[in-house]
Design a protein around this motif. Sequence first.
Motif, PDB file in Angstrom:
ATOM      1  N   ILE A   5     -13.826  -6.547 -10.602  1.00 19.59           N
ATOM      2  CA  ILE A   5     -12.906  -5.705  -9.838  1.00 19.59           C
ATOM      3  C   ILE A   5     -11.577  -5.654 -10.588  1.00 19.59           C
ATOM      4  CG2 ILE A   5     -11.746  -5.321  -7.630  1.00 19.59           C
ATOM      5  CD1 ILE A   5     -14.796  -5.211  -7.433  1.00 19.59           C
ATOM      6  N   VAL A   6     -11.094  -4.468 -10.830  1.00 17.38           N
ATOM      7  CA  VAL A   6      -9.815  -4.281 -11.525  1.00 17.38           C
ATOM      8  C   VAL A   6      -8.847  -3.595 -10.577  1.00 17.38           C
ATOM      9  CG1 VAL A   6      -8.646  -3.137 -13.447  1.00 17.38           C
ATOM     10  CG2 VAL A   6     -10.900  -4.154 -13.792  1.00 17.38           C
ATOM     11  N   ARG A   7      -7.707  -4.236 -10.327  1.00 18.38           N
ATOM     12  CA  ARG A   7      -6.689  -3.684  -9.423  1.00 18.38           C
ATOM     13  C   ARG A   7      -5.416  -3.372 -10.206  1.00 18.38           C
ATOM     14  NH1 ARG A   7      -6.829  -8.410  -4.828  1.00 18.38           N
ATOM     15  NH2 ARG A   7      -8.866  -7.935  -3.852  1.00 18.38           N
ATOM     16  N   PRO A   8      -5.259  -2.157 -10.686  1.00 11.41           N
ATOM     17  CA  PRO A   8      -4.020  -1.816 -11.386  1.00 11.41           C
ATOM     18  C   PRO A   8      -2.902  -1.435 -10.428  1.00 11.41           C
ATOM     19  CG  PRO A   8      -5.530   0.025 -11.487  1.00 11.41           C
ATOM     20  CD  PRO A   8      -6.236  -1.069 -10.730  1.00 11.41           C
ATOM     21  N   SER A   9      -1.688  -1.607 -10.889  1.00  6.94           N
ATOM     22  CA  SER A   9      -0.533  -1.056 -10.195  1.00  6.94           C
ATOM     23  C   SER A   9      -0.523   0.446 -10.475  1.00  6.94           C
ATOM     24  CB  SER A   9       0.742  -1.724 -10.702  1.00  6.94           C
ATOM     25  OG  SER A   9       1.879  -1.229 -10.027  1.00  6.94           O
ATOM     26  N   VAL A  10       0.568   1.131 -10.152  1.00  9.01           N
ATOM     27  CA  VAL A  10       0.694   2.552 -10.463  1.00  9.01           C
ATOM     28  C   VAL A  10       0.578   2.736 -11.971  1.00  9.01           C
ATOM     29  CG1 VAL A  10       2.204   4.568 -10.362  1.00  9.01           C
ATOM     30  CG2 VAL A  10       2.139   2.941  -8.448  1.00  9.01           C
ATOM     31  N   ILE A  11      -0.255   3.672 -12.395  1.00  2.62           N
ATOM     32  CA  ILE A  11      -0.550   3.856 -13.820  1.00  2.62           C
ATOM     33  C   ILE A  11       0.285   5.001 -14.382  1.00  2.62           C
ATOM     34  CG2 ILE A  11      -2.353   4.355 -15.499  1.00  2.62           C
ATOM     35  CD1 ILE A  11      -4.367   3.217 -13.467  1.00  2.62           C
ATOM     36  N   PHE A  12       0.931   4.746 -15.510  1.00  2.00           N
ATOM     37  CA  PHE A  12       1.717   5.804 -16.142  1.00  2.00           C
ATOM     38  C   PHE A  12       1.158   6.144 -17.516  1.00  2.00           C
ATOM     39  CE2 PHE A  12       3.862   2.032 -17.925  1.00  2.00           C
ATOM     40  CZ  PHE A  12       4.075   2.402 -19.244  1.00  2.00           C
ATOM     41  N   GLY A  13       1.424   7.358 -17.958  1.00  2.00           N
ATOM     42  CA  GLY A  13       1.011   7.816 -19.275  1.00  2.00           C
ATOM     43  C   GLY A  13       1.664   9.153 -19.561  1.00  2.00           C
ATOM     44  N   MET A  16       8.082  -1.923  -8.368  1.00  2.00           N
ATOM     45  CA  MET A  16       6.761  -1.616  -8.920  1.00  2.00           C
ATOM     46  C   MET A  16       6.632  -2.238 -10.295  1.00  2.00           C
ATOM     47  SD  MET A  16       6.261   2.383  -7.963  1.00  2.00           S
ATOM     48  CE  MET A  16       7.734   2.774  -8.917  1.00  2.00           C
ATOM     49  N   GLN A  17       5.393  -2.561 -10.644  1.00  2.00           N
ATOM     50  CA  GLN A  17       5.073  -2.994 -12.004  1.00  2.00           C
ATOM     51  C   GLN A  17       4.172  -1.929 -12.616  1.00  2.00           C
ATOM     52  OE1 GLN A  17       4.239  -7.361 -10.813  1.00  2.00           O
ATOM     53  NE2 GLN A  17       4.432  -7.423 -13.044  1.00  2.00           N
ATOM     54  N   ILE A  18       4.727  -0.755 -12.827  1.00  2.00           N
ATOM     55  CA  ILE A  18       3.909   0.335 -13.347  1.00  2.00           C
ATOM     56  C   ILE A  18       3.297  -0.080 -14.679  1.00  2.00           C
ATOM     57  CG2 ILE A  18       5.191   2.108 -12.119  1.00  2.00           C
ATOM     58  CD1 ILE A  18       6.644   2.775 -14.689  1.00  2.00           C
ATOM     59  N   GLU A  30      -5.738  -8.388 -11.415  1.00  2.00           N
ATOM     60  CA  GLU A  30      -4.607  -7.532 -11.036  1.00  2.00           C
ATOM     61  C   GLU A  30      -3.830  -7.179 -12.294  1.00  2.00           C
ATOM     62  OE1 GLU A  30      -3.498  -8.656  -6.420  1.00  2.00           O
ATOM     63  OE2 GLU A  30      -2.294  -9.528  -8.032  1.00  2.00           O
ATOM     64  N   LEU A  31      -3.593  -5.891 -12.478  1.00  2.00           N
ATOM     65  CA  LEU A  31      -2.945  -5.422 -13.694  1.00  2.00           C
ATOM     66  C   LEU A  31      -1.602  -4.788 -13.388  1.00  2.00           C
ATOM     67  CD1 LEU A  31      -6.017  -3.720 -15.441  1.00  2.00           C
ATOM     68  CD2 LEU A  31      -5.293  -6.134 -15.542  1.00  2.00           C
ATOM     69  N   GLY A  32      -0.539  -5.461 -13.792  1.00  2.00           N
ATOM     70  CA  GLY A  32       0.808  -4.936 -13.623  1.00  2.00           C
ATOM     71  C   GLY A  32       1.532  -4.947 -14.953  1.00  2.00           C
ATOM     72  N   GLY A  33       2.453  -4.024 -15.122  1.00  2.00           N
ATOM     73  CA  GLY A  33       3.233  -3.960 -16.353  1.00  2.00           C
ATOM     74  C   GLY A  33       4.136  -5.168 -16.521  1.00  2.00           C
ATOM     75  N   PRO A  34       4.797  -5.281 -17.675  1.00  2.00           N
ATOM     76  CA  PRO A  34       5.592  -6.478 -17.974  1.00  2.00           C
ATOM     77  C   PRO A  34       6.966  -6.511 -17.319  1.00  2.00           C
ATOM     78  CG  PRO A  34       5.672  -4.957 -19.813  1.00  2.00           C
ATOM     79  CD  PRO A  34       4.706  -4.366 -18.818  1.00  2.00           C
ATOM     80  N   GLU A  35       7.368  -5.447 -16.602  1.00  2.00           N
ATOM     81  CA  GLU A  35       8.677  -5.445 -15.952  1.00  2.00           C
ATOM     82  C   GLU A  35       8.570  -4.857 -14.551  1.00  2.00           C
ATOM     83  OE1 GLU A  35      11.388  -2.916 -18.084  1.00  2.00           O
ATOM     84  OE2 GLU A  35       9.900  -1.327 -18.322  1.00  2.00           O
ATOM     85  N   LYS A  36       9.490  -5.304 -13.695  1.00  2.00           N
ATOM     86  CA  LYS A  36       9.572  -4.764 -12.345  1.00  2.00           C
ATOM     87  C   LYS A  36      10.728  -3.767 -12.286  1.00  2.00           C
ATOM     88  CE  LYS A  36       7.695  -8.826  -9.956  1.00  2.00           C
ATOM     89  NZ  LYS A  36       7.940  -9.864  -8.920  1.00  2.00           N
ATOM     90  N   LEU A  37      10.435  -2.584 -11.757  1.00  2.00           N
ATOM     91  CA  LEU A  37      11.447  -1.536 -11.624  1.00  2.00           C
ATOM     92  C   LEU A  37      11.480  -1.047 -10.187  1.00  2.00           C
ATOM     93  CD1 LEU A  37      10.624   0.727 -14.730  1.00  2.00           C
ATOM     94  CD2 LEU A  37      12.646  -0.714 -14.458  1.00  2.00           C
ATOM     95  N   THR A  38      12.681  -0.845  -9.652  1.00  2.00           N
ATOM     96  CA  THR A  38      12.770  -0.196  -8.353  1.00  2.00           C
ATOM     97  C   THR A  38      12.655   1.310  -8.557  1.00  2.00           C
ATOM     98  OG1 THR A  38      15.178   0.103  -8.400  1.00  2.00           O
ATOM     99  CG2 THR A  38      14.330  -2.005  -7.537  1.00  2.00           C
ATOM    100  N   PRO A  87       6.398  -1.033   0.616  1.00  2.00           N
ATOM    101  CA  PRO A  87       6.478  -2.476   0.347  1.00  2.00           C
ATOM    102  C   PRO A  87       6.510  -2.826  -1.137  1.00  2.00           C
ATOM    103  CG  PRO A  87       4.241  -1.869   0.894  1.00  2.00           C
ATOM    104  CD  PRO A  87       5.053  -0.624   1.062  1.00  2.00           C
ATOM    105  N   GLY A  88       6.429  -1.831  -2.007  1.00  2.00           N
ATOM    106  CA  GLY A  88       6.396  -2.082  -3.440  1.00  2.00           C
ATOM    107  C   GLY A  88       4.972  -2.189  -3.944  1.00  2.00           C
ATOM    108  N   ASN A  89       4.829  -2.334  -5.256  1.00  2.83           N
ATOM    109  CA  ASN A  89       3.501  -2.372  -5.862  1.00  2.83           C
ATOM    110  C   ASN A  89       3.545  -3.301  -7.069  1.00  2.83           C
ATOM    111  OD1 ASN A  89       1.127  -0.827  -7.597  1.00  2.83           O
ATOM    112  ND2 ASN A  89       0.860  -0.684  -5.393  1.00  2.83           N
TER     113      ASN A  89
END
Length: 317
Positions: A151-159, A187-189, A215-223, A270-272
């Motif tokens: 099971i792979v749970r990504p945060s919001v995905i950007f590209g 978020m940890q996009i 769980e897959l989140g990016g390396p930084e948290k951004l509001t 609640p954030g991601n």
Amino acid sequence: MATSKPLENKLVTVFGGSGFVGNYVAQALLERGARVRIASRNPEKSFSLKPLANLGQLQFQRCDITNPRSLQAAVAGSDAVINLVGAFSGDLARLMGDAPGEMARLAKAAGAGAFVHVSAIGGDARSNVGYARAKALGEAAVQKNFPNATIVRPSVIFGKDDNFINMFAGLIQLAPVLPVFGPEAEMQITFVDDVAEAIAAAVTDPGKHGGKTYELGGPEKLTMLELNRRIAAAQGRKRTFIPMPDGVSATFATLPLTPMSRDQWALLKPGNTVSGDYPGYKELGIEPRPLGLFLDRWMDRYRKHGRFGKDTLSAAN
């Protein structure tokens, strides 16, 4: 002598492979030598992948994931199966709950050695948000019918070609004053190429990654407010952002023709971010990349003078 690739001649069926993430997943699989079968309602949307594949390495199959016969035909002969299907409209419980469970059952019966189900951070069977409940239902159904599934749970995905960063970029390009909904939501996009690499890694080594949730989140948290400001800066535009209270945001999400649905707002509020309760990129051998590596380059087309307007703040609208 040519070096053998890890998925050489393995047939991998990718449900939802014609979508945004599917395009990158297919490329990651092709690079590893896999034969890739794109199973989708509209497989022609992924015809752009043809030049990247060797003769016979890429297949396209029209598929209705709510039809068991269609699913069975799609998984026939597969060494591995990946499910990328997601939706914010329609019968969510069927599309993201029942259908993945049936995919997993049929994949197991067909002899597939790996099954990767892409869910999302925020899946919760007790949630009052239909999307979150459906995601949790899908995870449970997959694990029941294919116990060794990943099971792979990504945060919001950007590209570069996403519908997230580009949605905000388009609004920022047009309007001098903009509301920001959920301004303090963190978020940890995460970069789409990193998500694709994670999925490919799970498919390549089901003995190591099977039966686990990542769980897959990016390396930084951004509001959300920080994200909007960074996009504006990358465009070279001076913009005024107005943080909106939750009540106004919730009302906005119920209106027609708005860029955010009720479920999307409820998930954003609640954030991601990753919970820390599950393994992530590190355990998959991947170092995730931050938005800052790409944003300036991607915003070229949104600047007043394209790439020539990078350093011309005074000339920007």
